[in-house]
Design a protein around this motif. Structure first.
Motif, mmCIF file in Angstrom:
data_model
loop_
_atom_site.group_PDB
_atom_site.id
_atom_site.type_symbol
_atom_site.label_atom_id
_atom_site.label_comp_id
_atom_site.label_asym_id
_atom_site.label_seq_id
_atom_site.Cartn_x
_atom_site.Cartn_y
_atom_site.Cartn_z
ATOM 1 N N GLY A 386 40.805 39.784 29.441
ATOM 2 C CA GLY A 386 41.194 39.362 30.809
ATOM 3 C C GLY A 386 40.104 39.411 31.666
ATOM 4 N N PHE A 387 40.115 39.135 32.907
ATOM 5 C CA PHE A 387 39.113 38.834 34.152
ATOM 6 C C PHE A 387 39.267 40.371 34.571
ATOM 7 C CE2 PHE A 387 40.252 34.045 34.076
ATOM 8 C CZ PHE A 387 39.338 33.875 33.111
ATOM 9 N N SER A 388 38.044 40.896 34.619
ATOM 10 C CA SER A 388 37.760 42.232 35.078
ATOM 11 C C SER A 388 36.973 41.835 36.271
ATOM 12 C CB SER A 388 37.309 43.265 34.158
ATOM 13 O OG SER A 388 35.779 42.837 34.058
ATOM 14 N N GLN A 389 36.586 43.220 37.162
ATOM 15 C CA GLN A 389 35.949 42.899 38.520
ATOM 16 C C GLN A 389 34.473 42.455 38.149
ATOM 17 O OE1 GLN A 389 34.609 46.542 41.332
ATOM 18 N NE2 GLN A 389 36.662 46.365 41.315
ATOM 19 N N ALA A 390 34.082 42.864 36.800
ATOM 20 C CA ALA A 390 32.640 42.680 36.716
ATOM 21 C C ALA A 390 32.540 41.279 36.484
ATOM 22 C CB ALA A 390 32.123 43.164 35.424
ATOM 23 N N ASP A 391 33.605 40.192 36.344
ATOM 24 C CA ASP A 391 33.665 38.815 36.170
ATOM 25 C C ASP A 391 33.612 38.262 37.349
ATOM 26 O OD1 ASP A 391 33.829 38.904 33.325
ATOM 27 O OD2 ASP A 391 36.090 39.366 33.553
ATOM 28 N N PHE A 392 33.632 38.678 38.411
ATOM 29 C CA PHE A 392 33.752 38.028 39.848
ATOM 30 C C PHE A 392 32.416 37.992 40.439
ATOM 31 C CE2 PHE A 392 38.116 38.817 38.737
ATOM 32 C CZ PHE A 392 38.823 38.099 39.500
ATOM 33 N N THR A 393 32.135 37.122 41.450
ATOM 34 C CA THR A 393 30.729 37.000 42.085
ATOM 35 C C THR A 393 31.144 37.326 43.296
ATOM 36 O OG1 THR A 393 30.217 35.195 40.490
ATOM 37 C CG2 THR A 393 29.088 35.528 42.728
ATOM 38 N N ILE A 394 30.225 38.466 44.028
ATOM 39 C CA ILE A 394 30.541 38.784 45.269
ATOM 40 C C ILE A 394 29.396 38.735 46.244
ATOM 41 C CG2 ILE A 394 30.744 41.171 46.641
ATOM 42 C CD1 ILE A 394 31.680 42.648 44.008
ATOM 43 N N ASP A 395 29.661 37.999 47.089
ATOM 44 C CA ASP A 395 28.765 37.525 48.170
ATOM 45 C C ASP A 395 28.840 38.544 49.468
ATOM 46 O OD1 ASP A 395 27.224 36.277 50.258
ATOM 47 O OD2 ASP A 395 27.884 34.420 49.977
ATOM 48 N N TRP A 396 28.128 39.558 49.353
ATOM 49 C CA TRP A 396 28.034 40.454 50.398
ATOM 50 C C TRP A 396 27.995 40.062 51.926
ATOM 51 C CZ3 TRP A 396 30.481 45.074 48.957
ATOM 52 C CH2 TRP A 396 30.287 45.385 47.670
ATOM 53 N N LYS A 397 26.940 39.120 51.898
ATOM 54 C CA LYS A 397 26.439 38.675 53.369
ATOM 55 C C LYS A 397 27.613 37.756 54.035
ATOM 56 C CE LYS A 397 22.814 35.880 55.512
ATOM 57 N NZ LYS A 397 21.836 35.093 55.396
ATOM 58 N N ASN A 398 28.246 37.010 53.135
ATOM 59 C CA ASN A 398 29.343 36.109 53.854
ATOM 60 C C ASN A 398 30.746 36.957 53.577
ATOM 61 O OD1 ASN A 398 27.428 34.044 54.510
ATOM 62 N ND2 ASN A 398 27.562 33.476 52.568
ATOM 63 N N GLN A 399 30.755 38.052 53.034
ATOM 64 C CA GLN A 399 32.074 38.924 52.590
ATOM 65 C C GLN A 399 32.871 37.872 51.991
ATOM 66 O OE1 GLN A 399 33.105 40.513 56.781
ATOM 67 N NE2 GLN A 399 31.549 41.946 56.457
ATOM 68 N N GLN A 400 32.704 37.322 50.811
ATOM 69 C CA GLN A 400 33.580 36.688 50.251
ATOM 70 C C GLN A 400 33.292 36.929 48.615
ATOM 71 O OE1 GLN A 400 32.819 32.229 50.071
ATOM 72 N NE2 GLN A 400 34.863 32.302 51.255
ATOM 73 N N VAL A 401 34.504 36.829 47.915
ATOM 74 C CA VAL A 401 34.434 37.010 46.332
ATOM 75 C C VAL A 401 35.069 35.867 45.785
ATOM 76 C CG1 VAL A 401 35.508 38.528 44.431
ATOM 77 C CG2 VAL A 401 35.229 39.644 46.729
ATOM 78 N N THR A 402 34.242 35.373 44.564
ATOM 79 C CA THR A 402 34.497 34.209 43.837
ATOM 80 C C THR A 402 34.939 34.608 42.656
ATOM 81 O OG1 THR A 402 32.662 32.902 45.009
ATOM 82 C CG2 THR A 402 33.613 31.697 43.067
ATOM 83 N N CYS A 403 36.016 34.018 42.184
ATOM 84 C CA CYS A 403 36.689 34.479 40.819
ATOM 85 C C CYS A 403 35.638 33.309 39.703
ATOM 86 C CB CYS A 403 37.964 34.159 40.750
ATOM 87 S SG CYS A 403 38.658 32.140 40.572
ATOM 88 N N PRO A 404 36.091 33.784 38.420
ATOM 89 C CA PRO A 404 35.357 32.801 37.311
ATOM 90 C C PRO A 404 35.724 31.417 37.378
ATOM 91 C CG PRO A 404 36.388 35.093 36.579
ATOM 92 C CD PRO A 404 36.927 34.905 37.973
ATOM 93 N N ASN A 405 36.821 30.975 37.884
ATOM 94 C CA ASN A 405 37.152 29.637 37.835
ATOM 95 C C ASN A 405 37.112 29.140 39.140
ATOM 96 O OD1 ASN A 405 38.405 29.473 35.296
ATOM 97 N ND2 ASN A 405 40.230 30.680 36.164
ATOM 98 N N GLY A 406 36.075 29.673 40.324
ATOM 99 C CA GLY A 406 35.725 28.824 41.245
ATOM 100 C C GLY A 406 36.465 29.305 42.602
#
Length: 557
Positions: A386-406
């Protein structure tokens, strides 16, 4: 008792001559006197005594006696006899050979003064100061911490016996203070029911009969409380400690339903941190750890672990058994910071290491808290694939999270967890998650209106710290560094076997806390003595099979 502070002018010549003849290689007590000199002075305890009254026995000497007493596992009577009759103790205390010493009850009074003034930790601190002055202890380096269970001095009893003993203890206390009043009031059948210890009676076997007896005890206890708080009872009785314990126990265990006294079910009783487990030690609490159940408290030991000096205990803390280990990290660091004894690396187990504590230790004290961070408990991590939290990319500056599929999150909000900790909650839009082919690996939400994945993040510093710590745990360097933590068992094991660390000598958390402070000081006496005599350190035990491994390493404990 009043304090007439006086300085000990060394060891009397005749005492020193005979003691050295009897102990040509010296003893622990004699080395404590020779190496650090006078550890405790009367002036250190001036605040514990009034200005007027009969002169007290020298508290500086009593402090030494209290520590060496635990170092040798002696009772109060045995310690008082040692002061009167042992040459090495007279040498330690700087006494004349004919000095008669003191009555053993003086030690009890002295401990009470230490507890009232919260001065027990000063004894440990003074020994550490002496070690610093002689270059045997310094800030920096490594330290390690662990805890162990401590059993209450009161016997462990089950629920039925606990209730009966609570009422019996209250009756005995009332009988001792107001026998005439109780004799006129107490029902005659109570003499058979509560005259002897409950575990010594023939208790009913069946659950139904036991439940009847529990309700009978509840009704009897309620009757006694009503009498104690009635207008005809002496007002002093309701202030008795055992009467207060009876009232507290009955509030926790019983309720009145339409005039009938009933016992509360498990869900209706208070949590473990508040629930009484015995009427004889109201500070003891029941707890469980890895399948071990006990009534009592916990003790936490922190020690240094450097090869160029003795491993000394720098901090000891006693808590009730329900306090989580992680809550001790900040107090330990604050205590060591006040004494300028903070380590560079603090080795702990998973019970102490959390992302918040790792970040706090680094920010507030520049301490690297080293310990295994618990793995994620999400189903995505547990089941794998499964896709755990570690698989997501976090953009702290822009306050946005990107999933493994974009796909990117549509919401970012700062919030608080159920425990009150700061968190960030991010949510993905339903329009992005509903058609995703990998949705089953990401979220199990079945709501048609909200099928988007939700992510709960720690604040940036905590999130990055935990990710970094988990990545380092798989490296050989981290494992080699963390292997030194296992040596803390070398402090707990002798503490349990030689110093009675796992058994309370007294009732009440305040007295047990002092016991552990004196025990930690006594353990440091032994470790300093081993260092002065060049005694080799015990090495970690390795099985015959493990010894054959080429990379196997033994670390000093």
């Amino acid at each position: 008792m009043s304090l007439h502070a006086r300085k000990v002018d060394g060891v009397p010549e005749e005492t020193a001559r005979i003691a050295r003849a009897a102990f040509p290689k010296a003893s622990l007590a004699m080395r404590i006197r020779d190496e650090p000199g006078e550890l405790f002075s009367d002036a250190d305890f001036a605040g514990l005594y009034p200005n007027r009254g009969k002169p007290a026995w020298a508290p500086g000497r009593l402090a030494l006696v209290s520590v060496v007493q635990l170092a040798e596992g002696l009772s109060d009577r045995q310690a008082a006899d040692a002061v009167r009759g042992r040459l090495d103790w007279k040498y330690l205390l700087g006494l004349e050979l004919a000095d008669p010493g003191f009555d053993h009850s003086v030690l009890t009074e002295f401990r009470d003064r230490l507890i009232a003034g919260d001065a027990g930790i000063q004894l440990l601190d003074r020994v550490l100061e002496a070690a610093v002055e002689r270059g045997l202890l310094k800030a920096g380096g490594r330290a390690r911490t662990d805890s162990t269970i401590v059993l209450s001095a009161a016997r462990r009893i089950n629920g039925l016996v606990r209730l009966g003993e609570t009422l019996r203890a209250a009756l005995n206390t009332v009988a001792a203070h107001e026998p005439e009043w109780l004799a006129d009031w107490v029902p005659s059948e109570w003499f058979d029911r509560y005259a002897i210890r409950f575990e010594d009676t023939r208790l009913p076997k069946g659950k139904a009969r036991q439940a009847e007896l529990i309700e009978q005890i509840g009704a009897d206890g309620l009757s006694l409380l009503a009498a104690l708080y009635g207008p005809d009872a002496p007002s002093s009785l309701r202030l008795l400690a055992r009467a207060q314990t009876l009232r507290q126990m009955w509030i926790q265990q019983y309720f009145v339903d339409d005039g009938q006294v009933r016992r509360r079910d498990l869900k209706g009783r208070p949590p473990g941190a508040e629930r009484l487990v015995t009427p004889y030690d109201t500070d003891a609490r029941g707890s469980a750890k890895r399948g071990v159940f006990w009534d009592g408290c916990k003790v936490h030991l922190t020690e240094t672990c450097e090869a160029d000096g003795p491993n000394l205990i720098t901090h000891v803390a006693t808590t009730d058994s329900t306090v989580q280990d992680v809550r001790l990290v900040a107090p330990i660091h604050a205590h060591l910071a006040e004494r300028d004894l903070l380590p560079d690396r603090h080795l702990v187990d998973a019970g102490y290491a959390t992302a918040r504590e790792v970040v706090t230790a680094r920010q507030n004290h520049e301490v690297n808290l080293v310990g295994p961070i618990l793995a994620s408990t999400s189903w995505q991590t547990k089941e794998g694939g499964g896709f755990s939290q570690a698989d997501f990319t976090i953009d702290w500056k822009n306050q946005q999270v990107t999933c493994p599929n974009g796909a990117t999150s549509s919401r970012w909000a700062e919030d608080r967890s159920q425990e009150g900790a700061a968190v960030v909650r991010a949510r993905f839009p339903t329009a992005a998650c509903r058609p995703c082919r990998a949705r089953e690996q990401c979220t199990r939400s079945n709501s048609k209106s909200d099928m988007g994945r939700r992510i709960t993040l720690r604040p940036r510093a905590g999130h990055e710290a935990i990710q970094q710590a988990r990545a380092q745990e798989d490296t050989p360097e981290w494992k080699e560094q963390y292997a030194h933590r296992a040596g803390v068992e070398g402090a707990i094991s002798p503490g349990v076997r030689a110093f009675g660390l796992r058994r309370c000598r007294y009732y009440g958390l305040a007295k047990v806390r002092l016991q552990h402070q004196l025990t930690a000081t006594a353990m440091n006496f032994h470790r300093l003595n081993a260092w002065w005599t060049d005694a080799p350190r015990a090495r970690t035990r390795v099985s015959h099979l493990a010894a054959l491994r080429p990379t196997a390493q033994n670390f000093c404990s």
